[in-house]
Design a protein around this motif. Structure first.
Motif, short mmCIF file in Angstrom:
data_model
loop_
_atom_site.label_atom_id
_atom_site.label_comp_id
_atom_site.label_asym_id
_atom_site.label_seq_id
_atom_site.Cartn_x
_atom_site.Cartn_y
_atom_site.Cartn_z
N LEU A 85 -19.09 23.87 40.64
CA LEU A 85 -17.69 23.92 40.23
C LEU A 85 -16.74 24.26 41.38
N ALA A 86 -17.22 24.22 42.61
CA ALA A 86 -16.41 24.66 43.75
C ALA A 86 -15.14 23.85 43.91
N GLU A 87 -15.18 22.56 43.56
CA GLU A 87 -14.00 21.71 43.71
C GLU A 87 -13.52 21.21 42.36
N HIS A 88 -13.62 22.07 41.36
CA HIS A 88 -13.23 21.74 39.99
C HIS A 88 -11.91 22.45 39.70
N ALA A 89 -10.83 21.67 39.64
CA ALA A 89 -9.50 22.27 39.47
C ALA A 89 -9.40 23.05 38.17
N ASP A 90 -10.01 22.56 37.10
CA ASP A 90 -9.94 23.26 35.81
C ASP A 90 -10.63 24.62 35.89
N PHE A 91 -11.70 24.71 36.68
CA PHE A 91 -12.38 25.99 36.84
C PHE A 91 -11.50 26.98 37.59
N ALA A 92 -10.88 26.52 38.67
CA ALA A 92 -9.97 27.39 39.43
C ALA A 92 -8.85 27.90 38.54
N ALA A 93 -8.28 27.00 37.72
CA ALA A 93 -7.19 27.40 36.84
C ALA A 93 -7.69 28.38 35.78
N ALA A 94 -8.88 28.14 35.25
CA ALA A 94 -9.42 29.02 34.22
C ALA A 94 -9.68 30.42 34.75
N VAL A 95 -10.18 30.51 35.99
CA VAL A 95 -10.42 31.82 36.61
C VAL A 95 -9.09 32.57 36.77
N THR A 96 -8.09 31.87 37.27
CA THR A 96 -6.78 32.50 37.46
C THR A 96 -6.17 32.90 36.12
N ASP A 97 -6.26 32.03 35.12
CA ASP A 97 -5.71 32.33 33.79
C ASP A 97 -6.40 33.53 33.15
N ALA A 98 -7.66 33.77 33.53
CA ALA A 98 -8.40 34.91 32.99
C ALA A 98 -8.03 36.22 33.68
N GLY A 99 -7.09 36.15 34.64
CA GLY A 99 -6.65 37.35 35.34
C GLY A 99 -7.55 37.75 36.49
N LEU A 100 -8.41 36.84 36.93
CA LEU A 100 -9.33 37.12 38.03
C LEU A 100 -8.79 36.53 39.33
N THR A 101 -9.23 37.08 40.44
CA THR A 101 -8.87 36.54 41.74
C THR A 101 -9.78 35.36 42.06
N TRP A 102 -9.18 34.24 42.37
CA TRP A 102 -9.91 33.03 42.72
C TRP A 102 -10.02 32.95 44.24
N VAL A 103 -11.25 32.95 44.75
CA VAL A 103 -11.46 32.88 46.19
C VAL A 103 -11.58 31.41 46.57
N GLY A 104 -10.43 30.78 46.68
CA GLY A 104 -10.38 29.36 46.98
C GLY A 104 -8.96 28.88 46.93
N PRO A 105 -8.75 27.59 47.16
CA PRO A 105 -7.40 27.04 47.15
C PRO A 105 -6.85 26.96 45.73
N PRO A 106 -5.54 26.81 45.59
CA PRO A 106 -4.95 26.69 44.25
C PRO A 106 -5.49 25.47 43.52
N ALA A 107 -5.50 25.57 42.20
CA ALA A 107 -5.99 24.46 41.38
C ALA A 107 -5.24 23.17 41.69
#
Length: 684
Positions: A85-107
Motif C-alpha cells: 500500500l506504499a503508493e496507495h493514495a486511499d491508504f494515505a488519506a485513510a491514515v491521515t483521516d484516522a488522526g495518525l501521522t503518515w510517513v510519506g507524501p500527501p495522498a
C-alpha cells in the motif's frame, strides 16, 4: 513527535525502518500475516498484530485491518515501506483521516503520480522530457514498444513487444499480472529504447516548500524489468547530472512533494533522457544513496513527517556504493522463484545492518531457519558495498557474495558475482539489456571440472559424521576391512539433477589411496579409477574420454570441514548436512547435493512426457485441450506463483495426453501439470 510507529509492510523493509526507530527512541509495531508469524521482523518489533490469512489480498493490502491494528496497538504514525500500500493514495488519506501521522507524501501527490498516464501528462507540462506513449493497441505503428502497468511498479505488468503480432497477448498478459499485483489492470504502451540506462534521482521534500535532490543511482542491470544491481553515483557527466537533478526537482514541485521519493529516467544512448515514472515512496535501492551521502533516509522521512525542514542543497557524495538484490530464484531456469527452508544464511565481513555504513552492509529479511514461501516476492536480502572507488566496491561485494553460505534455497548469488566480476561491468558498459547480451553470467561459479572434488569432500564429510555417531567401534577408520579389496561408494544427486557416484578407498593410515567419480547423465567418467594421491602427476586418458585427474591427498576430514591437498595446493571445503541434503562451500564455488539411499525404495513411475510444477501456485489459464497437437515451445498453461506469471511450455512436438489441473486449480511442487506424448510415440 512520533512515539509509536506501525510499519504496514514486512520482511527486510520493516526491519530497516525498525532499526532507525530504535536509534531515535521510537517504539515499533509490526503487522504480519500467518505465513510471517515467525519472521525476523515480527520478533524485532516492540508489538505485533496478526492479520489473518496469507496472501497480500487477505493481509497487507487490507486498509481496514491495518488501521485497526494501529488503534489496537496505540500507534500514532504509519510507515508504508515499499510495495503493497506504499503508493496507495486511499491508504494515505485513510491514515491521515484516522488522526495518525503518515510517513510519506500527501495522498494528492501519490494519486497524481500513481497513474502513470496522468503523471506523464502533468510532468510534460512542467517541462520534464517524455517518451511517446499510447493507450490503445491500434495506435501503435512503430516497434519495439513496452507495455506497462499504469499503477504499481517493480517490473510487474511490463512486457517488451517487438512486432504487431505479439502485442495483443502482451497487453492481455500485462493486464492480468498488474491486476493481480496492484488491483488495477490498466496498462499503456510506450516506445522502447534499446540499450537505454535506467538512472533515477532521489529527492526529499518538506512541508515548507523545499525540495532537494540527494544524488542519483544507476539501476540499469535488470531482469524481467526488475532491478538486480544498483549503484551510486551514476557514471555520467556533471552537466547531465545537473540536468537530471533539475528535472527531478521540477517533477517534485509539480505535485508539491513531501517526503522521500524517486524520479526515474531512461537515459538513451544519444545522451537524451526521458521520464519513466515517479515512485512516491522509499526505494529498495536507497542504501546506496545513504552510503555515499552518509544520510539516513528513513530518519529524514520521520523528521519530515514531524514537520522538520530538510537540509538545503545537494549533499556532497563520497566514494562509490553498489547494491545487489539477493533473490530466491534460479536464473538458469528463467529466473524461476524458489521456495523452501533456508538452513543457513551467513555473509562474511558485514560491517553493519539496516543503517548507513561504510564498508559492507546487509539488509536482510531472513535469517538461519527462515522459510521462503510462495505468497510474496523472492527477494531475500540486499547486500551493499561502499568503497573509495567503484572497482573496490565491486570487488569487495563480489568477494563477500562468493564466500557467503546460502544453504537450502536456490539463489541468484552466482549470477550477481559474475556480473560484478565481468569486464563489461567493470568498464561501465551497462544498460537495461545487459543480462540478455551476456548469457555467460548465468553459468554457475563452480566449474564443471571442480564438481568431483566437491563430491569427494561431501562423501568424506558424511563418512566422518557416521563414524562420529557410531554407537560401537567409533575409533575404527571409515570403511575399514581386514582385506581392503573394494572401495567405499556413495551416490549423490548433483546441481543439474545428475546422479553422481563417488568411489574412494582409504589405506590403513587413513590416507586417500584411490578415488573416482561417475555421472550417469554426463555419460563419462570425471576421474580415472584407482588414482593414487602419491602419483607423480594427473591421471586421466584423453583418448578414452576421461578428464585429467588431479593428485589429491586427504589432509583432514570432519563432519563440517574437509581439507584436501590438490596438486600441491591445500583447499578447504565447508560441509553442512541437513538430512540427506549436503551443502559444500569450496574455494571455487558452492554446490548443493542430495545423498541418495544405498537401497532406494520403489516409487511410482511418472508417465513419459510429464511436466511437473516447479513450485506451488495456481493454474490461471489452460491454453490447450487434451488430444491437441502442439509444437515444442507452445504454451500449455500459465502458473501464477510469487506474484508473477510462469508459462509452462511444450518440451517437444507431440500430443497433449493429459491436463489433470483445470484453470483455477492449486498445485504443490512436483504436481503433474500436463503430459505431452512425443510425436513419434503418439503416431506409433
Amino acid at each position: 513527535m512520533i512515539t509509536r510507529l506501525l510499519v504496514a509492510n514486512r520482511g527486510e523493509i520493516a526491519r530497516r525502518v525498525f532499526a532507525t526507530c530504535r536509534a531515535l527512541g521510537v517504539e515499533t509495531v509490526a503487522v504480519h500475516s500467518d505465513a510471517d508469524t515467525d519472521a525476523p521482523f515480527v520478533a524485532e518489533a516492540d508489538q505485533a498484530v496478526r492479520l489473518p490469512g496469507n496472501t497480500p489480498a487477505e493481509t497487507y493490502l487490507r486498509i481496514e485491518l491495518i488501521l485497526a491494528a494501529a488503534r489496537r496497538s496505540g500507534a500514532d504514525a504509519v510507515h508504508p515501506g515499499y510495495g503493497f500500500l506504499a503508493e496507495h493514495a486511499d491508504f494515505a488519506a485513510a491514515v491521515t483521516d484516522a488522526g495518525l501521522t503518515w510517513v510519506g507524501p500527501p495522498a494528492k501527490a501519490i494519486a497524481a503520480m500513481g497513474d502513470k498516464l496522468a503523471a506523464k501528462a502533468l510532468l510534460a507540462d512542467a517541462g520534464v522530457p517524455m517518451l511517446p506513449s499510447w493507450t490503445a493497441e491500434e495506435q501503435v505503428t512503430d516497434f519495439p514498444v513496452l507495455v506497462k502497468a499504469a499503477a504499481g511498479g517493480g517490473g510487474r505488468g511490463m512486457r517488451v513487444v517487438r512486432d504487431a503480432a505479439g502485442l495483443a497477448e502482451a497487453v492481455a498478459s500485462a493486464r492480468r499480472e498488474a491486476a493481480s499485483a496492484f488491483g488495477d489492470g490498466t496498462v499503456f504502451i510506450e516506445r522502447y529504447v534499446e540499450r537505454g540506462r535506467h538512472v533515477e534521482v532521489q529527492i526529499v521534500g518538506d512541508r515548507h516548500g523545499t525540495i532537494v535532490a540527494l544524488g542519483e543511482r544507476d539501476c540499469s542491470i535488470q531482469r524481467r524489468h526488475q532491478k538486480v544491481v544498483e549503484e551510486a553515483p551514476a557514471l555520467i557527466a556533471p552537466e547531465l547530472r545537473a540536468r537530471l537533478h533539475e528535472a527531478a526537482v521540477a517533477a517534485g514541485r509539480a505535485v508539491d512533494y513531501v517526503g522521500a521519493g524517486t524520479v526515474e529516467f531512461l537515459l538513451a544512448p544519444d545522451g537524451e533522457f526521458h521520464f519513466l515514472e515517479m515512485n512516491t515512496r522509499l526505494q529498495v535501492e536507497h542504501p546506496v544513496t545513504e552510503a555515499v551521502t552518509g544520510l539516513d533516509l528513513v530518519r529524514l522521512q520521520l523528521l519530515v513527517a514531524e514537520g522538520a525542514p530538510v537540509p538545503p542543497g545537494t549533499p556532497v557524495t563520497q566514494g562509490h556504493a553498489i547494491e545487489v538484490r539477493l533473490c530466491a530464484e534460479d536464473p538458469a531456469q528463467g529466473y524461476r522463484p524458489a521456495t523452501g527452508a533456508l538452513h543457513r544464511f551467513t555473509v562474511p565481513g558485514v560491517a553493519g545492518e539496516f543503517t548507513p555504513t561504510q564498508g559492507l552492509r546487509l539488509d536482510s529479511g531472513v535469517v538461519d531457519g527462515s522459510t521462503v514461501g510462495v505468497h510474496y516476492d523472492s527477494m531475500l536480502a540486499k547486500l551493499i558495498a561502499w568503497a573509495p572507488s567503484r572497482a573496490e566496491a565491486a570487488r569487495a561485494l563480489a568477494g563477500a557474495l562468493a564466500r557467503a553460505e546460502l544453504h537450502g534455497v536456490t539463489t541468484n548469488r552466482d549470477l550477481l558475482v559474475r556480473v560484478l566480476r565481468s569486464r563489461e561491468f567493470g568498464a561501465g558498459n551497462i544498460d537495461t539489456g545487459f543480462l540478455d547480451r551476456h548469457p555467460e553470467v548465468l553459468a554457475p561459479l563452480l566449474p564443471a571440472g571442480e564438481l568431483p572434488l566437491v563430491v569427494l569432500a561431501a562423501a568424506l564429510a558424511s563418512a566422518a559424521a557416521r563414524r562420529a555417531a557410531a554407537p560401537v567401534l567409533a575409533g575404527l577408520p571409515s570403511g575399514w576391512r581386514n582385506v581392503p579389496a573394494f572401495p567405499q561408494f556413495t551416490r549423490f544427486t548433483g546441481p543439474d539433477n545428475e546422479e553422481i557416484e563417488i568411489r574412494y578407498r582409504l589405506d590403513r593410515s587413513e590416507a586417500l589411496a584411490e578415488w573416482s567419480t561417475w555421472s550417469d547423465v554426463a555419460g563419462k567418467r570425471r576421474a580415472a579409477p584407482e588414482v593414487a594421491p602419491t602419483a607423480s602427476g594427473p591421471g586421466g586418458d584423453p583418448a578414452a574420454g576421461t578428464d585429467p585427474v588431479p593428485v589429491v591427498a586427504l589432509v583432514e576430514a570432519t563432519p563440517a570441514r574437509v581439507v584436501l591437498d590438490v596438486d600441491g595446493v591445500r583447499r578447504v571445503y565447508g560441509v553442512h548436512r541437513v538430512g540427506s541434503a549436503v551443502f559444500v562451500d569450496g574455494p571455487a564455488g558452492a554446490a548443493s547435493l542430495v545423498e541418495l539411499p544405498r537401497f532406494p525404495l520403489p516409487t511410482a513411475e511418472l508417465a513419459a512426457g510429464s511436466l511437473l510444477a516447479p513450485l506451488p501456485g495456481a493454474v490461471t489459464r489452460v491454453h490447450v485441450e487434451a488430444g491437441q497437437r502442439v509444437a515444442a515451445g507452445d504454451p500449455l498453461l500459465t502458473l501464477e506463483a510469487m506474484k508473477l506469471e510462469h508459462p509452462v511450455l511444450a518440451p517437444t512436438d507431440g500430443v497433449v495426453a493429459e491436463l489433470p489441473v483445470p484453470a483455477g486449480g492449486q498445485v504443490e511442487t512436483g504436481a503433474v501439470l500436463a503430459v505431452v506424448t512425443p510425436v513419434e510415440e503418439a503416431s506409433s
